[in-house]
Motif scaffolding. Structure first.
Motif, mmCIF file in Angstrom:
data_model
loop_
_atom_site.group_PDB
_atom_site.id
_atom_site.type_symbol
_atom_site.label_atom_id
_atom_site.label_comp_id
_atom_site.label_asym_id
_atom_site.label_seq_id
_atom_site.Cartn_x
_atom_site.Cartn_y
_atom_site.Cartn_z
ATOM 1 N N ILE A 4 27.380 -35.086 78.246
ATOM 2 C CA ILE A 4 27.185 -34.862 79.676
ATOM 3 C C ILE A 4 27.104 -36.193 80.409
ATOM 4 N N ARG A 72 15.580 -41.529 78.474
ATOM 5 C CA ARG A 72 15.144 -42.357 77.353
ATOM 6 C C ARG A 72 14.812 -43.748 77.881
ATOM 7 N N PHE A 184 9.034 -33.234 74.725
ATOM 8 C CA PHE A 184 9.603 -34.594 74.686
ATOM 9 C C PHE A 184 10.177 -35.035 76.026
ATOM 10 N N CYS A 185 10.302 -34.096 76.986
ATOM 11 C CA CYS A 185 11.236 -34.298 78.096
ATOM 12 C C CYS A 185 10.540 -34.648 79.412
ATOM 13 N N GLN A 222 19.876 -28.094 85.103
ATOM 14 C CA GLN A 222 19.230 -28.506 83.844
ATOM 15 C C GLN A 222 19.215 -27.337 82.869
ATOM 16 N N ASN A 274 20.284 -23.338 77.861
ATOM 17 C CA ASN A 274 19.139 -23.452 76.969
ATOM 18 C C ASN A 274 19.066 -22.170 76.142
ATOM 19 N N PRO A 299 22.199 -27.123 73.549
ATOM 20 C CA PRO A 299 21.307 -28.039 72.844
ATOM 21 C C PRO A 299 20.281 -27.290 71.998
ATOM 22 N N ASP A 339 22.870 -30.901 71.503
ATOM 23 C CA ASP A 339 22.101 -32.130 71.648
ATOM 24 C C ASP A 339 21.079 -32.087 70.530
ATOM 25 N N MET A 340 20.828 -33.233 69.912
ATOM 26 C CA MET A 340 19.877 -33.264 68.799
ATOM 27 C C MET A 340 19.017 -34.522 68.920
ATOM 28 N N ARG A 375 8.404 -40.677 76.110
ATOM 29 C CA ARG A 375 8.420 -40.808 77.572
ATOM 30 C C ARG A 375 7.019 -40.619 78.138
HETATM 31 N N1 SAM Z 1 18.191 -29.343 79.936
HETATM 32 C C1 SAM Z 1 18.816 -29.554 78.680
HETATM 33 C C2 SAM Z 1 18.033 -28.847 77.567
HETATM 34 O O1 SAM Z 1 17.198 -28.043 77.814
HETATM 35 O O2 SAM Z 1 18.264 -29.109 76.402
HETATM 36 C C3 SAM Z 1 19.101 -31.044 78.431
HETATM 37 C C4 SAM Z 1 18.429 -32.095 79.294
HETATM 38 S S1 SAM Z 1 18.493 -33.814 78.859
HETATM 39 C C5 SAM Z 1 19.082 -34.464 80.346
HETATM 40 C C6 SAM Z 1 19.772 -34.148 77.733
HETATM 41 C C7 SAM Z 1 19.327 -34.452 76.333
HETATM 42 O O3 SAM Z 1 18.594 -35.664 76.229
HETATM 43 C C8 SAM Z 1 18.413 -33.432 75.743
HETATM 44 O O4 SAM Z 1 19.071 -32.277 75.369
HETATM 45 C C9 SAM Z 1 17.821 -34.169 74.573
HETATM 46 O O5 SAM Z 1 18.620 -34.063 73.409
HETATM 47 C C10 SAM Z 1 17.840 -35.619 75.034
HETATM 48 N N2 SAM Z 1 16.462 -36.076 75.309
HETATM 49 C C11 SAM Z 1 15.612 -35.603 76.233
HETATM 50 N N3 SAM Z 1 14.417 -36.242 76.135
HETATM 51 C C12 SAM Z 1 14.533 -37.143 75.118
HETATM 52 C C13 SAM Z 1 13.637 -38.072 74.525
HETATM 53 N N4 SAM Z 1 12.387 -38.197 74.950
HETATM 54 N N5 SAM Z 1 14.095 -38.833 73.499
HETATM 55 C C14 SAM Z 1 15.371 -38.695 73.057
HETATM 56 N N6 SAM Z 1 16.252 -37.821 73.577
HETATM 57 C C15 SAM Z 1 15.843 -37.055 74.591
#
Ligand code: SAM
Length: 481
Positions: A4, A72, A184-185, A222, A274, A299, A339-340, A375
């Motif tokens: 993305i 990140r 984590f987000c 998102q 999601n 993801p 996404d992983m 984060r």
């Molecule tokens: N909204 C989506 C979801 O629910 O999976 C993705 C949002 S994020 C912008 C994109 C990707 O960044 C996530 O799917 C995750 O794999 C990665 N990501 C998010 N927070 C992270 C972190 N603290 N450390 C590493 N990767 C992270």
């Protein structure tokens, strides 16, 4: 790397058609996800009305805006380095004002002004309509900050200016914010609570794009599957809506059907899904309409039930497999990507093996993999120690990246010998004699240009492939042309 995030686009200064304006030049650089690039188009639209022209040259900019990402630590460091560059240019162009937009602005708020002396303006993702006032403040010599998050703002009434567009594909934002609270987000903190945009304004934007000749749109959010319009307001307040609001609400499957039916020749994509929110009716709508592209970015972040729970992902590995099985049952040709995250706190070797075995089960077409980055402010940062050593995170990351590469190659090989529809987007990076486009599955295909042009739907016979690209030759226009 993250799909993305188009790495080639990162930091690109985006420009719009010049118009007679106020004589001031704006440079806007974007980092991060598609949502940020889409937001920059909204910002450009707001400032075009104020008479700003865009430029790609820092040296001639009166105002530089940098739309930032916090996902990140590395993303934030990239922005900080860029600010150093602006500082150097400010010595030649002392009148230049600098504004920080997006997630880093929201996360750091007024602290940004203390930490980075070059910054004059800090604006969060829900405050872009206030930019004209804030810029006025800055021009009067005061610093300006607006990081208020909104319950309603969807920018539905703003028609985005398409920046550096190929005239073929465009983003259409449908939701803002996120309520999922993955531990984590940082997104729920930087983009606020989830709200959906009025389907009527979405349709108006799509109709306008179709009238301008665009051939493909990507509905953005998102968490698009969580889309719910019931007359406005936060998703979490839906439970308090009236009976009539509930009965006439539009969910994501409904929106997809509406767009697909209105524009049967337009390709419809969406991102991001999601797993916990993706319902069977979305998969059924995808299967029913040929113009909804057969590609789902889904993801999962980990294959271990224990880690999924620690991440607050709200589904198990088994439920994820059920979803994958349903997708494959209704759309055997649908591509799926992941996404992983490797090295989430407490992740053991066994958890990592679960991730590898989940990948073996799905055999994803594409993948975007990251080492965990703690984060500030997130639940994981507050409650868990970042205890997986950096070298272990990196080693596990290499293992999943290598496995993904094998699976991607396995997937591209299935196309060899087949003839598939490709929408031409641009010249191939490697050869000016070839076009580059994508299949419905989102796989890149290159082929000799002949007399075809950008925006054409072409049938391409695939003769060869790498793990990421199909190589073929055109055999004629598709019936969609
Ligand atoms: N909204 C989506 C979801 O629910 O999976 C993705 C949002 S994020 C912008 C994109 C990707 O960044 C996530 O799917 C995750 O794999 C990665 N990501 C998010 N927070 C992270 C972190 N603290 N450390 C590493 N990767 C992270």
């Amino acid at each position: 790397m993250e799909k993305i995030i188009d790495e080639k686009q990162q930091g690109n200064a985006l420009v719009m058609e010049p118009k007679a304006g106020n004589g001031k030049k704006l440079m806007i650089e974007s980092y991060g996800c598609q949502m940020n690039f889409s937001d920059s188009e909204i910002v450009a639209s707001i400032l075009a009305k104020e008479g700003f022209d865009t430029t790609q040259s820092l040296e001639e900019a009166d105002l530089v805006l940098i739309n930032t990402c916090s996902i990140r630590d590395k993303a934030e460091q990239t922005v900080r380095k860029r600010l150093e560059k602006y500082n150097a240019v400010k010595k030649i162009n002392p009148g230049m004002k600098v504004g920080v937009l997006g997630c880093m602005a929201e996360r750091l708020k007024a602290k940004f002004l203390e930490e980075e002396k070059i910054v004059d303006l800090v604006v969060g993702p829900d405050a872009y309509k206030d930019l004209p006032n804030l810029i006025h403040e800055v021009e009067e010599g005061r610093n300006a900050v607006n990081v208020i998050l909104s319950k309603e703002e969807t920018y539905g009434d703003i028609s985005p200016v398409r920046l550096q567009s190929n005239g073929v594909s465009a983003f259409v934002s449908i939701t803002r914010g996120c309520d999922n609270m993955c531990t984590f987000c940082v997104v729920p903190f930087t983009r606020g609570r989830e709200r959906s945009r009025d389907p009527q304004s979405i349709m108006e934007e799509v109709n306008d794009l179709a009238a301008k000749g665009f051939k493909e749109i990507t509905l953005l959010g998102q968490n698009v599957d969580s889309y719910l319009w019931y007359g406005g307001g936060l998703k979490k307040d839906f439970k308090n809506a009236s009976e009539i609001q509930k009965a006439t609400a539009t969910n994501f499957a409904g929106l997809l059907r509406m767009v697909a039916e209105a524009h049967p020749k337009m390709r419809i994509r969406f991102s991001t899904s999601n797993p916990q929110d993706m319902t069977l009716d979305v998969i059924e709508a995808m299967a029913k309409y040929p113009n909804i592209c057969k590609y789902i970015h889904l993801p999962v972040q980990s294959g271990s039930n224990r880690i999924l729970k620690e991440m607050n992902r709200l589904h198990t590995r088994e439920e994820y497999f059920e979803l994958i099985d349903n997708i494959r049952r209704l759309m055997p040709d649908c591509a799926i990507s992941q996404d992983m995250i490797t090295g989430f706190p407490t992740e053991t070797e066994e958890d990592h093996q679960d991730t590898l075995s989940l990948m073996e089960y799905v055999k994803y077409d594409f993948g975007f993999m990251f080492a965990y980055s703690e984060r500030p402010g997130t639940m994981a940062a507050r409650k868990m120690e970042d205890d997986v050593p950096e070298e272990v995170k990196k080693r596990r990351l290499t293992e999943i990246v290598n496995l993904q590469q094998q699976h991607s190659h396995y997937r591209t090989k299935q196309f060899v010998g087949k003839t598939v529809e490709v929408l031409i987007e641009k010249e191939s990076k490697k050869s000016d004699a070839h076009w580059s486009g994508r299949t419905t599955q989102n796989t890149v295909a290159v082929f000799p240009k002949e007399n075809y042009k950008v925006g054409d739907f072409v049938m391409v016979k695939i003769n060869d492939c790498t793990s990421a690209t199909l190589i073929g030759e055109a055999v004629g226009y598709s019936e969609n042309q």
